[in-house]
Design a protein around this motif. Structure first.
Motif, PDB file in Angstrom:
ATOM      1  N   ALA A   9       0.824  -1.211   0.000  1.00 50.33           N
ATOM      2  CA  ALA A   9       0.000   0.000   0.000  1.00 50.33           C
ATOM      3  C   ALA A   9       0.861   1.264   0.000  1.00 50.33           C
ATOM      4  O   ALA A   9       0.446   2.300  -0.531  1.00 50.33           O
ATOM      5  N   LEU A  15      -4.033   4.287  -4.442  1.00 50.63           N
ATOM      6  CA  LEU A  15      -4.441   4.703  -3.101  1.00 50.63           C
ATOM      7  C   LEU A  15      -4.047   6.155  -2.855  1.00 50.63           C
ATOM      8  O   LEU A  15      -3.076   6.653  -3.423  1.00 50.63           O
ATOM      9  N   GLU A  19      -5.237   6.731   2.528  1.00 53.61           N
ATOM     10  CA  GLU A  19      -5.457   5.284   2.485  1.00 53.61           C
ATOM     11  C   GLU A  19      -4.170   4.485   2.707  1.00 53.61           C
ATOM     12  O   GLU A  19      -4.221   3.265   2.774  1.00 53.61           O
ATOM     13  N   THR A  55      -1.547  -8.854   6.739  1.00 55.57           N
ATOM     14  CA  THR A  55      -2.548  -7.933   6.210  1.00 55.57           C
ATOM     15  C   THR A  55      -2.307  -6.539   6.779  1.00 55.57           C
ATOM     16  O   THR A  55      -2.216  -6.361   7.991  1.00 55.57           O
ATOM     17  N   ARG A  58      -4.943  -0.992   7.173  1.00 53.05           N
ATOM     18  CA  ARG A  58      -5.884  -0.177   6.402  1.00 53.05           C
ATOM     19  C   ARG A  58      -6.519  -0.953   5.248  1.00 53.05           C
ATOM     20  O   ARG A  58      -7.362  -0.421   4.545  1.00 53.05           O
ATOM     21  N   GLU A  59      -6.063  -2.177   5.038  1.00 50.96           N
ATOM     22  CA  GLU A  59      -6.624  -3.047   3.997  1.00 50.96           C
ATOM     23  C   GLU A  59      -6.959  -4.404   4.605  1.00 50.96           C
ATOM     24  O   GLU A  59      -6.524  -5.440   4.126  1.00 50.96           O
ATOM     25  N   TRP A  61      -9.333  -6.303   4.461  1.00 55.21           N
ATOM     26  CA  TRP A  61     -10.079  -7.230   3.601  1.00 55.21           C
ATOM     27  C   TRP A  61      -9.184  -7.932   2.591  1.00 55.21           C
ATOM     28  O   TRP A  61      -9.605  -8.852   1.926  1.00 55.21           O
ATOM     29  N   GLU A  62      -7.903  -7.509   2.480  1.00 56.33           N
ATOM     30  CA  GLU A  62      -7.026  -8.046   1.442  1.00 56.33           C
ATOM     31  C   GLU A  62      -5.645  -8.333   2.014  1.00 56.33           C
ATOM     32  O   GLU A  62      -4.963  -7.430   2.486  1.00 56.33           O
ATOM     33  N   ARG A  64      -2.209  -8.770   1.146  1.00 56.93           N
ATOM     34  CA  ARG A  64      -1.213  -8.644   0.079  1.00 56.93           C
ATOM     35  C   ARG A  64       0.189  -8.958   0.579  1.00 56.93           C
ATOM     36  O   ARG A  64       1.119  -9.003  -0.198  1.00 56.93           O
TER      37      ARG A  64
END
Length: 93
Positions: A9, A15, A19, A55, A58-59, A61-62, A64
């Protein structure tokens, strides 16, 4: 030994700063991967370890992943992230 963590990120052009992006838009790339980041860290001369199951907060749900950078005592985190962003952009060219 200093350890720095670089999340995808930080370099993601899609972003906003709010974010989680930490580099200027001119250095950011769309959807950077942990593999590209690790390769860039090694090109700079530091040791990189990929942790794919992590994870970014701030993300949530994903997953990366993230890259843990070791041996960067001579650099600030901001300088390190910007150098990595420049190398990732160069790798993609």
């Amino acid at each position: 030994m200093v350890e720095n963590v670089i999340w995808p990120a930080y370099l993601d052009a899609e972003l906003s700063r709010k974010e989680g992006r930490r580099v200027p838009e001119g250095l950011a790339v769309p959807e950077p991967t942990v593999d590209e980041i690790a390769q860039a860290v090694q090109q700079i001369g530091y040791d990189a370890t990929i942790e794919r199951e992590k994870t970014y907060s701030r993300e949530s749900w994903e997953a990366r992943g993230r890259v843990v950078v070791r041996g960067a005592e001579d650099s600030t985190k901001n300088d390190l992230v910007q150098a990595v962003a420049a190398y990732v952009a160069a790798i993609r060219e």
